[in-house]
Design an enzyme around this catalytic site. Structure first.
Site, PDB file in Angstrom:
ATOM      1  N   LYS A  81      -3.011   0.195   1.561  1.00  0.00           N
ATOM      2  CA  LYS A  81      -2.003  -0.286   2.520  1.00  0.00           C
ATOM      3  C   LYS A  81      -2.673  -0.838   3.768  1.00  0.00           C
ATOM      4  CE  LYS A  81       1.342   2.837   0.507  1.00  0.00           C
ATOM      5  NZ  LYS A  81       2.084   4.097   0.528  1.00  0.00           N
ATOM      6  N   ASP A 106       9.533   2.308   4.797  1.00  0.00           N
ATOM      7  CA  ASP A 106       9.660   2.715   3.392  1.00  0.00           C
ATOM      8  C   ASP A 106      11.121   2.641   2.933  1.00  0.00           C
ATOM      9  OD1 ASP A 106       7.319   3.202   2.003  1.00  0.00           O
ATOM     10  OD2 ASP A 106       7.006   5.181   2.888  1.00  0.00           O
ATOM     11  N   GLN A 112       2.841   9.162   4.373  1.00  0.00           N
ATOM     12  CA  GLN A 112       2.389   9.135   2.974  1.00  0.00           C
ATOM     13  C   GLN A 112       2.791  10.422   2.262  1.00  0.00           C
ATOM     14  OE1 GLN A 112       0.831   6.466   1.391  1.00  0.00           O
ATOM     15  NE2 GLN A 112       1.147   7.695  -0.431  1.00  0.00           N
TER      16      GLN A 112
END
Ligand code: NAD
Length: 306
Positions: free
Chosen positions: A53, A120, A97
């Site tokens: 990422k 997200d 995460q």
């Protein structure tokens, strides 16, 4: 033989689109978007994902900052990390995460992220917006898959779509997005009776279950489009002999290296029945990261999401 839907190539196009948009912002004297990644502890797989990422940020000109608290951080300390990022005007997007260490409540952490920075797309407010068909930050995997399918000119209106898996991250939002495009959608899962029969009805089959090679060629309707979201690491050669029967190169690699990555669909078998199939690796994985970059840009540009 089916067409291979090259997720990596399409992801590169998305990344280039983001890079140009960031460049255009900077030409106007505006700051590049900034993504904050929170990685708790030392989970090796999570470290690899975060690395990917951060590398995508560098490729697109998006700034990235990392917060790496130790694995014994308390929930209230983690809340504080998130609150600080929520309040930081230089941060546009926040990603925690997953998975988090067991003593932490992942949902509570995700719900703590400001909906406007929830790149997200896991915050209930953004999920509610998706449910209502309103704009907002949407989960990266299904939104990037939809982009690619549309770019390939896939007709979804009136088609039968089956989504295998009902997670909040992939299955449920994927089903809602297909519904939004007027597909007739079925969500199948671990308790579904006659899974092969349900899958065989699909003009568009999306597998997101995390079970290596569960979907056999005989489960696929001839001419269907198959999207394989699953990412599984296979080390068992006897399993490999069954699921890679139509993929001798993959089986050879498994024997040689002791491990291979594969999806939820038996790729070699699917290629003989479907009209288009995403490979693993090189399919949905790169699309997801590109989707995250798109969402970070969107969060920075202040699209209506809170
Ligand atoms: P999850 O574990 O949260 O959900 C799995 C779903 O599959 C559940 O709804 C369950 O009902 C269903 N399921 C499990 N076993 C089944 C079976 N035998 N038959 C039918 N249904 C079954 O998983 P998730 O987070 O949605 O991820 C699914 C897979 O997709 C995993 O392999 C994950 O690594 C992968 N994934 C990939 C990306 C990507 O970028 N490519 C992104 C997210 C997830």
């Amino acid at each position: 033989m089916a067409q291979i839907l090259d997720g990596k190539a399409y992801a590169d196009r998305m990344l280039e689109e983001v890079r140009l948009a960031v460049e255009a912002r900077e030409a106007k004297g505006l700051a590049a978007p900034c993504l904050a990644v929170v990685l708790v502890g030392e989970d090796p797989a999570s470290q690899v994902y975060v690395k990917g990422k951060v590398a995508a940020c560098a490729k697109t000109g998006i700034r990235s900052v990392e917060r790496r608290p130790a694995s014994d951080i308390s929930q209230s300390e983690l809340n504080q990390v998130i609150d600080d990022l929520n309040g930081d005007p230089n941060v546009d997007g926040i990603l925690v995460q997953l998975p988090l260490p067991r003593h932490l409540d992942a949902k509570a952490a995700l719900h703590r992220i400001s909906p406007a920075k929830d790149v997200d797309g896991f915050h209930p407010l953004n999920q509610g917006r998706l449910f209502e068909g309103l704009p907002g930050l949407r989960p990266c995997t299904p939104s990037a898959v939809m982009r690619m399918l549309k770019a390939h000119g896939l007709m979804m209106k009136g088609q039968r779509a089956v989504v295998l898996g009902r997670s909040e991250i992939v299955g449920k939002p994927m089903a809602l997005m297909l519904l939004e495009e007027h597909a007739t959608v079925t969500i199948a899962h671990s308790r579904t009776v006659d899974l092969p029969g349900v899958c065989r009805e699909a003009d568009i089959l999306v597998a997101a279950i995390g079970r290596p090679g569960l979907v056999e060629g005989s489960w696929i309707k001839p001419g269907a489009v198959v999207v394989d979201v699953g990412i599984n690491r296979v080390t068992d050669v006897s399993l490999g002999e069954r699921i890679f029967a139509a993929e001798p190169a993959k089986l050879a690699k498994l024997r040689e290296k002791g491990h291979v990555l594969c999806g939820d669909v038996r790729f070699g078998e699917a290629m003989q029945v479907a009209s288009a199939v995403t490979p693993v690796p090189g399919g949905v994985g790169p699309l997801t990261i590109a989707g995250l970059m798109m969402n970070t840009l969107e969060a920075c540009q202040g699209k209506p999401c809170d």
